[in-house]
Design a protein around this motif. Structure first.
Motif, PDB file in Angstrom:
ATOM      1  N   LYS A 220      -8.338   5.769 -18.529  1.00 33.86           N
ATOM      2  CA  LYS A 220      -8.734   5.831 -19.941  1.00 33.86           C
ATOM      3  C   LYS A 220      -9.595   4.630 -20.313  1.00 33.86           C
ATOM      4  O   LYS A 220     -10.560   4.767 -21.073  1.00 33.86           O
ATOM      5  CB  LYS A 220      -7.498   5.896 -20.830  1.00 33.86           C
ATOM      6  CG  LYS A 220      -6.751   7.218 -20.773  1.00 33.86           C
ATOM      7  CD  LYS A 220      -5.503   7.183 -21.651  1.00 33.86           C
ATOM      8  CE  LYS A 220      -4.732   8.496 -21.563  1.00 33.86           C
ATOM      9  NZ  LYS A 220      -3.489   8.453 -22.375  1.00 33.86           N
ATOM     10  N   SER A 224     -13.498   4.789 -21.477  1.00 33.98           N
ATOM     11  CA  SER A 224     -13.950   4.160 -22.721  1.00 33.98           C
ATOM     12  C   SER A 224     -15.161   3.276 -22.466  1.00 33.98           C
ATOM     13  O   SER A 224     -16.131   3.282 -23.231  1.00 33.98           O
ATOM     14  CB  SER A 224     -12.816   3.341 -23.333  1.00 33.98           C
ATOM     15  OG  SER A 224     -13.257   2.620 -24.464  1.00 33.98           O
ATOM     16  N   ASN A 227     -18.453   5.085 -22.172  1.00 31.77           N
ATOM     17  CA  ASN A 227     -19.012   5.629 -23.405  1.00 31.77           C
ATOM     18  C   ASN A 227     -19.937   4.587 -24.038  1.00 31.77           C
ATOM     19  O   ASN A 227     -19.488   3.684 -24.739  1.00 31.77           O
ATOM     20  CB  ASN A 227     -17.887   6.005 -24.366  1.00 31.77           C
ATOM     21  CG  ASN A 227     -18.403   6.568 -25.683  1.00 31.77           C
ATOM     22  OD1 ASN A 227     -19.614   6.773 -25.865  1.00 31.77           O
ATOM     23  ND2 ASN A 227     -17.499   6.815 -26.616  1.00 31.77           N
ATOM     24  N   ASP A 230     -19.965   3.773 -27.862  1.00 30.77           N
ATOM     25  CA  ASP A 230     -18.856   3.004 -28.428  1.00 30.77           C
ATOM     26  C   ASP A 230     -19.181   1.525 -28.305  1.00 30.77           C
ATOM     27  O   ASP A 230     -19.321   0.996 -27.207  1.00 30.77           O
ATOM     28  CB  ASP A 230     -17.570   3.334 -27.671  1.00 30.77           C
ATOM     29  CG  ASP A 230     -16.342   2.687 -28.296  1.00 30.77           C
ATOM     30  OD1 ASP A 230     -16.494   1.802 -29.162  1.00 30.77           O
ATOM     31  OD2 ASP A 230     -15.223   3.056 -27.891  1.00 30.77           O
ATOM     32  N   ARG A 237     -10.891  -1.839 -27.027  1.00 28.94           N
ATOM     33  CA  ARG A 237     -10.695  -0.640 -26.213  1.00 28.94           C
ATOM     34  C   ARG A 237      -9.301  -0.635 -25.595  1.00 28.94           C
ATOM     35  O   ARG A 237      -8.631   0.401 -25.543  1.00 28.94           O
ATOM     36  CB  ARG A 237     -11.766  -0.550 -25.131  1.00 28.94           C
ATOM     37  CG  ARG A 237     -13.187  -0.355 -25.672  1.00 28.94           C
ATOM     38  CD  ARG A 237     -14.216  -0.549 -24.559  1.00 28.94           C
ATOM     39  NE  ARG A 237     -15.553  -0.730 -25.062  1.00 28.94           N
ATOM     40  CZ  ARG A 237     -16.504   0.207 -25.082  1.00 28.94           C
ATOM     41  NH1 ARG A 237     -16.226   1.422 -24.663  1.00 28.94           N
ATOM     42  NH2 ARG A 237     -17.706  -0.048 -25.537  1.00 28.94           N
ATOM     43  N   CYS A 240      -6.643   0.401 -27.857  1.00 27.41           N
ATOM     44  CA  CYS A 240      -6.558   1.850 -28.077  1.00 27.41           C
ATOM     45  C   CYS A 240      -5.873   2.587 -26.933  1.00 27.41           C
ATOM     46  O   CYS A 240      -5.236   3.629 -27.162  1.00 27.41           O
ATOM     47  CB  CYS A 240      -7.959   2.431 -28.286  1.00 27.41           C
ATOM     48  SG  CYS A 240      -8.762   1.921 -29.818  1.00 27.41           S
ATOM     49  N   VAL A 241      -5.997   2.084 -25.696  1.00 23.41           N
ATOM     50  CA  VAL A 241      -5.498   2.856 -24.545  1.00 23.41           C
ATOM     51  C   VAL A 241      -4.178   2.333 -23.989  1.00 23.41           C
ATOM     52  O   VAL A 241      -3.453   3.083 -23.322  1.00 23.41           O
ATOM     53  CB  VAL A 241      -6.548   2.904 -23.413  1.00 23.41           C
ATOM     54  CG1 VAL A 241      -7.859   3.490 -23.928  1.00 23.41           C
ATOM     55  CG2 VAL A 241      -6.777   1.536 -22.789  1.00 23.41           C
TER      56      VAL A 241
END
Length: 258
Positions: A220, A224, A227, A230, A237, A240-241
């Motif tokens: 994940k 991220s 991307n 982002d 990041r 978030c994961v």
């Protein structure tokens, strides 16, 4: 500088992968057959690891080995590449080539440097031109500290590195958000001025992500970072994961090494 006499390619299929083809282009001073076999076997493990993050099905690796460091430095000058600090090897994104700057420290050490520099090539394939410095160098350090055994790869995080991390925490030197969000210039400046701080901490972080964190969470994080739309920082990041967010990640990492 004498003319480089060897350039050839070797195709092999990684037995652990489906439809994964890697072409190695060797240049420079000839490598013994035993070393080439070790490199090709080791790369199959690296490819197996990086494939889970979207490594292309077919790719070419360029490996340029010098026996003598003086000749290597002359070559770097001829292609306008400068070393950021004393190094035994370098990966050039411009040339997409790993260059080994002499083998004076012995066969085993030079093989470890080869594994380190080739890892940079794989990271570039999955994360593009500007991967986070701690992750890029940490992954290369991780594979540099691996050896092939009968049971597969065996990784070592040395006692010196463990002690250095504990000392960093004891002295209050570790600031993970700043370190993990910093660019290449700050990363290398700290490496050059503070007893290998950056490489050791990056190695510790990657070891934690590979050997302690569940693999789906690492996937994940990589997704991220892939991307490009982002604009979040690395710490955002991870927040978030990682279960419990970045603060929990900091606590878990510290607990693993203190």
């Amino acid at each position: 500088m004498r003319t480089l006499s060897l350039l050839f390619s070797f195709l092999f299929f990684c037995s652990l992968l489906d439809a994964q083809t890697v072409q190695i282009e060797y240049a420079g001073d000839p490598l013994p057959e035993k070393d080439r076999r070790n490199i090709e076997q080791f790369i199959s493990y690296e490819v197996n690891f990086y494939t889970q993050f979207g490594l292309p099905d077919t790719l070419t690796l360029q490996l340029h080995v010098f026996e003598d460091k003086k000749e290597a430095m002359e070559y770097l000058e001829s292609v306008n590449i400068s070393l950021p600090f004393k190094a035994a090897g370098i990966y050039s994104p411009k040339l997409q080539k790993a260059i080994i700057l002499g083998r004076e420290k012995g066969r085993e050490r030079s093989l470890a440097i080869i594994y380190h520099e080739l890892s940079h090539h794989f990271v570039r394939q999955i994360l593009g031109r500007f991967p986070p410095s701690w992750l890029n160098e940490g992954l290369s350090e991780y594979f540099e500290h691996c050896k092939i055994t009968k049971k597969g790869l065996r990784h070592t995080f040395t006692e010196y590195e463990q002690g250095r991390i504990r000392t960093m925490y004891m002295l209050g030197e570790i600031d993970l958000p700043t370190f993990m969000n910093s660019g290449y210039g700050k990363f290398m400046k700290r490496q050059a001025t503070d007893e290998q701080y950056s490489y050791i901490l990056a190695h510790a972080l990657v070891t934690f992500w590979i050997e302690t964190v569940p693999r789906d969470i690492l996937k994940k994080l990589i997704a991220s970072l892939q991307n490009k739309d982002d604009l979040s920082t690395v710490s955002e990041r991870i927040d978030c994961v990682y279960p419990g967010g970045f603060r929990q990640f900091e606590k878990d990492f510290e607990a693993a090494y203190k």
